[in-house]
Design a protein around this motif. Structure first.
Motif, mmCIF file in Angstrom:
data_model
loop_
_atom_site.group_PDB
_atom_site.id
_atom_site.type_symbol
_atom_site.label_atom_id
_atom_site.label_comp_id
_atom_site.label_asym_id
_atom_site.label_seq_id
_atom_site.Cartn_x
_atom_site.Cartn_y
_atom_site.Cartn_z
ATOM 1 N N ASN A 48 33.274 11.712 -21.691
ATOM 2 C CA ASN A 48 32.016 12.412 -21.462
ATOM 3 C C ASN A 48 30.993 11.435 -20.890
ATOM 4 O O ASN A 48 30.971 10.257 -21.253
ATOM 5 C CB ASN A 48 31.479 13.008 -22.767
ATOM 6 C CG ASN A 48 32.409 14.042 -23.355
ATOM 7 O OD1 ASN A 48 33.059 14.789 -22.633
ATOM 8 N ND2 ASN A 48 32.481 14.084 -24.675
ATOM 9 N N ASP A 49 30.134 11.917 -20.018
ATOM 10 C CA ASP A 49 29.147 11.070 -19.350
ATOM 11 C C ASP A 49 27.822 11.097 -20.113
ATOM 12 O O ASP A 49 27.098 12.092 -20.065
ATOM 13 C CB ASP A 49 28.939 11.573 -17.919
ATOM 14 C CG ASP A 49 27.994 10.700 -17.113
ATOM 15 O OD1 ASP A 49 27.409 9.765 -17.683
ATOM 16 O OD2 ASP A 49 27.844 10.959 -15.911
ATOM 17 N N PRO A 50 27.459 10.009 -20.810
ATOM 18 C CA PRO A 50 26.210 10.022 -21.579
ATOM 19 C C PRO A 50 24.959 9.883 -20.714
ATOM 20 O O PRO A 50 23.841 10.084 -21.202
ATOM 21 C CB PRO A 50 26.358 8.815 -22.506
ATOM 22 C CG PRO A 50 27.245 7.880 -21.745
ATOM 23 C CD PRO A 50 28.201 8.751 -20.976
ATOM 24 N N PHE A 51 25.130 9.557 -19.433
ATOM 25 C CA PHE A 51 23.979 9.371 -18.556
ATOM 26 C C PHE A 51 23.573 10.668 -17.854
ATOM 27 O O PHE A 51 22.483 10.769 -17.303
ATOM 28 C CB PHE A 51 24.272 8.268 -17.529
ATOM 29 C CG PHE A 51 24.633 6.975 -18.192
ATOM 30 C CD1 PHE A 51 23.673 6.213 -18.819
ATOM 31 C CD2 PHE A 51 25.958 6.544 -18.242
ATOM 32 C CE1 PHE A 51 23.998 5.027 -19.465
ATOM 33 C CE2 PHE A 51 26.294 5.367 -18.879
ATOM 34 C CZ PHE A 51 25.316 4.604 -19.505
ATOM 35 N N ARG A 52 24.468 11.660 -17.869
ATOM 36 C CA ARG A 52 24.153 12.994 -17.358
ATOM 37 C C ARG A 52 24.669 14.020 -18.369
ATOM 38 O O ARG A 52 25.525 14.836 -18.051
ATOM 39 C CB ARG A 52 24.808 13.232 -16.007
ATOM 40 C CG ARG A 52 24.496 12.193 -14.937
ATOM 41 C CD ARG A 52 25.194 12.562 -13.629
ATOM 42 N NE ARG A 52 25.040 11.547 -12.611
ATOM 43 C CZ ARG A 52 26.021 10.742 -12.189
ATOM 44 N NH1 ARG A 52 27.230 10.830 -12.720
ATOM 45 N NH2 ARG A 52 25.797 9.861 -11.234
ATOM 46 N N PRO A 53 24.216 13.961 -19.606
ATOM 47 C CA PRO A 53 24.798 14.801 -20.655
ATOM 48 C C PRO A 53 24.684 16.284 -20.354
ATOM 49 O O PRO A 53 23.616 16.786 -20.002
ATOM 50 C CB PRO A 53 23.997 14.411 -21.908
ATOM 51 C CG PRO A 53 22.720 13.850 -21.390
ATOM 52 C CD PRO A 53 23.065 13.173 -20.103
ATOM 53 N N GLY A 54 25.816 16.964 -20.480
ATOM 54 C CA GLY A 54 25.833 18.404 -20.287
ATOM 55 C C GLY A 54 25.620 18.853 -18.869
ATOM 56 O O GLY A 54 25.352 20.029 -18.615
ATOM 57 N N LYS A 55 25.742 17.957 -17.901
ATOM 58 C CA LYS A 55 25.433 18.287 -16.511
ATOM 59 C C LYS A 55 26.677 18.207 -15.624
ATOM 60 O O LYS A 55 26.635 17.682 -14.518
ATOM 61 C CB LYS A 55 24.343 17.334 -15.975
ATOM 62 C CG LYS A 55 23.001 17.481 -16.664
ATOM 63 C CD LYS A 55 22.399 18.860 -16.454
ATOM 64 C CE LYS A 55 21.040 18.971 -17.122
ATOM 65 N NZ LYS A 55 20.467 20.315 -16.988
#
Length: 372
Positions: A94-101
């Motif tokens: 999962n990408d924590p720098f664009r969460p949920g995007k």
């Protein structure tokens, strides 16, 4: 302790208003678009690189991420006349720098034009060893130490001239005069959890501005994969604060602790009743392969680690193999609880903070399980 800090030495990143980015990250992404950050290890064997691409469909599994390429002549991995290096996705987070995007982090192996792995691709041989040793269910847990620096290569928060007080109050410390930049540590911890990394915990270390996080336990390739992505996330977060992360095993010479990446290792037999017998067998095998492991435990074949493994500051001598119960000055430590319960794991304290975890895990499996 002096609290004088240089007004210089800070990255321009520290002066950017990060709140402005939020309004753009809130913009909706088209349903058929996906942002993928491809991450790989460069030719140094200790630093990560990354670049982004837009996928035109939502990936549902690893195989939906295409092989990509980059200019290896700019990452110390090829010549300019034949520079393409290929990225083979091996793990997704999962990408924590664009969460949920609609985005993800994609860890990759690197391959040359002839389909052979690059010299810094240690993952492939490690994966081969893990496959052969799978029935033994090898577990790994790695303790990653690191130091935070300003742009002038001083440990963050240290006096401009001179040194802080001697080691003693900083380990697991609390208070403004004992720990620096906890914000980075907290942000990193939460970001790793969000990403899906098996991060086990964090703590302030013995030297001021030195910290540690632990990854694992993980079976097979999981711990090493997680550690590389955790390093990437740490560098990215520190970048936003204008602070530098160094994995140098002895960032400050003299009477200061160095930084290691102690590796906790066990097999199924070690974790079962009377597993201490298997632990002792493994230690005997390790004692006969000391030089081989020292060469595998830092990217320069021991040249970095020799500054750290002096026999002082909670380290063993790089020249000698040793083992002991609860002994932090030994090459291999058997935790007190393991000795009492007669089962569990061993801790190899020799790997340097800038080690390639694939090389460390590969060496342990090939020595202790595959008898190579």
């Amino acid at each position: 302790m002096s609290r004088t800090m240089s007004v210089l030495g800070f990255s321009p990143n520290s002066r950017i208003d990060k709140t402005l980015l939020d309004k753009f990250l809130r913009l909706p992404v088209p349903e058929n678009k996906w942002q993928a950050t491809y991450i790989w290890i460069d030719g140094t064997g200790e630093y990560v690189r990354a670049k982004d691409r837009t996928l035109t469909s939502v990936p549902k599994s690893l195989k939906d991420y295409p092989i990509w390429n980059y200019d290896g002549s700019s990452t110390y991995q090829s010549e300019g006349a034949n520079s393409d290096i290929y990225l083979h996705p091996v793990a997704v987070y999962n990408d924590p720098f664009r969460p949920g995007k609609q985005s993800s982090l994609v860890l990759c192996e690197t391959y040359k034009y002839n389909k052979e792995p690059t010299e810094s691709n240690k993952r492939r041989v490690c994966a081969e060893a893990m496959e052969r040793a799978a029935e033994h269910k090898p577990w790994f847990g790695i303790e990653q130490e690191y130091t935070l620096l300003d742009m002038d290569n001083r440990p963050f928060g240290w006096p401009t001239n001179g040194f802080p007080g001697p080691q003693g109050p900083y380990y697991c410390g609390v208070g403004a005069d004992r720990v620096y930049a906890r914000e980075i540590v907290e942000a990193h911890y939460r970001a790793c959890l969000y990403a899906g990394i098996d991060i086990a915990g964090t703590n302030a270390e013995v030297m001021p501005a030195q910290w540690e996080f632990q990854v694992g336990p993980g079976e097979g390739m999981k711990c090493a994969d997680d550690l590389w992505v955790a390093r990437y996330i740490l560098h990215r977060i520190a970048e936003e604060y204008g602070i530098v992360v160094t994995l140098d095993p002895k960032p400050i010479p003299g009477n200061w602790n160095g930084s290691g990446a102690h590796c906790n290792f066990s097999t199924l037999a070690m974790r079962e009743d009377n597993g201490i017998i298997e632990i002792e067998k493994a230690i005997d095998k390790l004692s006969k392969q000391h030089v081989r492991h020292i060469q595998a435990y830092d990217p320069k074949g021991g040249q970095d680690n020799v500054r750290r493994l002096t026999g002082h500051h909670e380290t063993s001598s790089i020249h000698d193999f040793s083992a002991g119960v609860a002994n932090r000055g030994a090459s291999i430590r058997i935790p007190r609880s393991v000795a009492e319960e007669k089962k569990g794991y061993l801790e190899d304290r020799r790997p340097s903070s800038n080690c390639d975890p694939y090389s460390v895990c590969n060496a342990l499996v090939r020595t202790c399980i595959l008898d190579e």
